[in-house]
Design a protein around this motif. Structure first.
Motif, short mmCIF file in Angstrom:
data_model
loop_
_atom_site.label_atom_id
_atom_site.label_comp_id
_atom_site.label_asym_id
_atom_site.label_seq_id
_atom_site.Cartn_x
_atom_site.Cartn_y
_atom_site.Cartn_z
N ASP A 70 51.09 8.98 19.99
CA ASP A 70 51.21 10.16 19.22
C ASP A 70 51.99 11.57 20.09
N LEU A 71 53.00 12.19 19.81
CA LEU A 71 53.44 12.89 21.18
C LEU A 71 52.94 14.54 21.54
N LEU A 72 51.93 14.83 20.49
CA LEU A 72 51.78 15.73 21.06
C LEU A 72 50.22 15.61 21.38
N THR A 73 49.33 14.46 21.39
CA THR A 73 48.15 14.02 22.30
C THR A 73 48.70 12.82 23.12
N GLY A 74 49.56 12.07 23.15
CA GLY A 74 49.17 11.34 24.36
C GLY A 74 48.33 9.97 23.43
N MET A 75 47.72 10.07 22.92
CA MET A 75 47.14 9.35 22.83
C MET A 75 48.14 7.71 21.75
N SER A 76 47.49 6.94 21.76
CA SER A 76 47.08 5.89 20.97
C SER A 76 46.71 6.97 18.72
N ASN A 77 48.17 6.02 18.47
CA ASN A 77 47.80 6.43 17.17
C ASN A 77 47.94 4.77 15.79
N VAL A 78 47.30 5.51 14.92
CA VAL A 78 47.78 4.37 13.72
C VAL A 78 48.92 2.93 14.32
N SER A 79 50.26 4.04 13.91
CA SER A 79 51.09 2.78 14.15
C SER A 79 51.33 2.18 16.14
N TYR A 80 50.63 2.60 16.90
CA TYR A 80 50.79 2.29 18.04
C TYR A 80 49.35 0.91 17.93
N PHE A 81 48.27 1.43 17.22
CA PHE A 81 47.09 0.33 16.79
C PHE A 81 47.58 -0.87 16.20
N SER A 82 48.27 -0.39 15.12
CA SER A 82 48.39 -1.44 13.72
C SER A 82 49.78 -3.16 15.22
N LYS A 83 50.20 -2.12 16.21
CA LYS A 83 50.85 -3.10 17.02
C LYS A 83 50.81 -3.52 17.66
N PHE A 84 49.85 -3.13 18.53
CA PHE A 84 49.51 -3.54 19.91
C PHE A 84 47.83 -3.75 19.66
N GLY A 85 47.45 -3.03 18.27
CA GLY A 85 45.64 -3.18 18.84
C GLY A 85 45.53 -4.48 18.53
N ASP A 86 45.67 -6.28 17.93
CA ASP A 86 45.01 -7.02 18.32
C ASP A 86 44.73 -7.63 19.60
N ASP A 87 45.77 -7.68 20.45
CA ASP A 87 45.76 -8.29 21.50
C ASP A 87 45.37 -7.25 22.33
N PHE A 88 45.34 -5.66 22.62
CA PHE A 88 44.77 -4.87 23.51
C PHE A 88 42.79 -5.36 22.80
N LEU A 89 42.52 -5.67 21.69
CA LEU A 89 41.32 -5.75 21.13
C LEU A 89 40.54 -6.81 22.02
N ARG A 90 41.47 -8.26 21.84
CA ARG A 90 41.27 -10.04 22.46
C ARG A 90 41.18 -9.40 23.73
N LYS A 91 42.04 -8.53 24.37
CA LYS A 91 41.50 -8.86 26.19
C LYS A 91 40.03 -8.01 26.45
N LEU A 92 39.63 -6.66 25.53
CA LEU A 92 38.97 -6.04 25.92
C LEU A 92 37.23 -6.63 25.34
N LEU A 93 37.61 -7.53 24.76
CA LEU A 93 36.19 -7.85 23.98
C LEU A 93 36.14 -9.12 25.39
N LYS A 94 37.16 -10.19 24.97
CA LYS A 94 37.28 -10.90 26.52
C LYS A 94 36.13 -10.04 27.74
N GLN A 95 36.82 -8.93 28.83
CA GLN A 95 36.80 -8.75 29.55
C GLN A 95 35.40 -7.98 28.68
N ALA A 96 34.27 -6.79 28.02
CA ALA A 96 33.52 -6.37 28.35
C ALA A 96 32.32 -7.15 27.28
N GLY A 97 33.27 -8.19 26.39
CA GLY A 97 32.02 -8.92 25.27
C GLY A 97 31.96 -7.64 23.90
N GLN A 98 32.37 -6.89 23.61
CA GLN A 98 32.13 -5.18 23.02
C GLN A 98 33.01 -4.57 23.46
N VAL A 99 33.35 -3.73 22.04
CA VAL A 99 33.93 -2.66 21.49
C VAL A 99 34.02 -2.25 20.17
#
Length: 84
Positions: free
Chosen positions: A2-31
């Motif tokens: 998001d250009l205003l907040t600098g945070m991940s938005n729906v478009s970013y999550f749709s594009k990168f979310g699956d890989d990011f969530l898999r990585k976090l789940l592997k590291q933390a076990g819970q997301v």
């Protein structure tokens, strides 16, 4: 991102979310995923104008970011993941 907040938005999550969530789940076990939608933003913009609406979005982003950083209590890796 998001250009205003600098945070991940729906478009970013749709594009990168699956890989990011898999990585976090592997590291933390819970997301946790939190989705924020500022309802009535269209009405707010109509009443106050888009510049004020942008300021509202930025302020909401600041509050969300600060809340996550406080909750992480110094564990910046967890709090940063959401904001990449």
């Amino acid at each position: 991102m998001d250009l205003l907040t600098g945070m991940s938005n729906v478009s970013y999550f749709s594009k990168f979310g699956d890989d990011f969530l898999r990585k976090l789940l592997k590291q933390a076990g819970q997301v946790d995923v939190i989705y924020f939608d500022i309802s009535s933003l269209h009405s707010y913009n109509d009443h106050f104008d888009f510049l004020q609406g942008n300021q509202l979005i930025k302020k909401c982003g600041e509050i969300i970011r600060a809340s996550f950083q406080e909750a992480a209590a110094g564990d910046t890796e967890e709090s940063r993941g959401f904001f990449r």
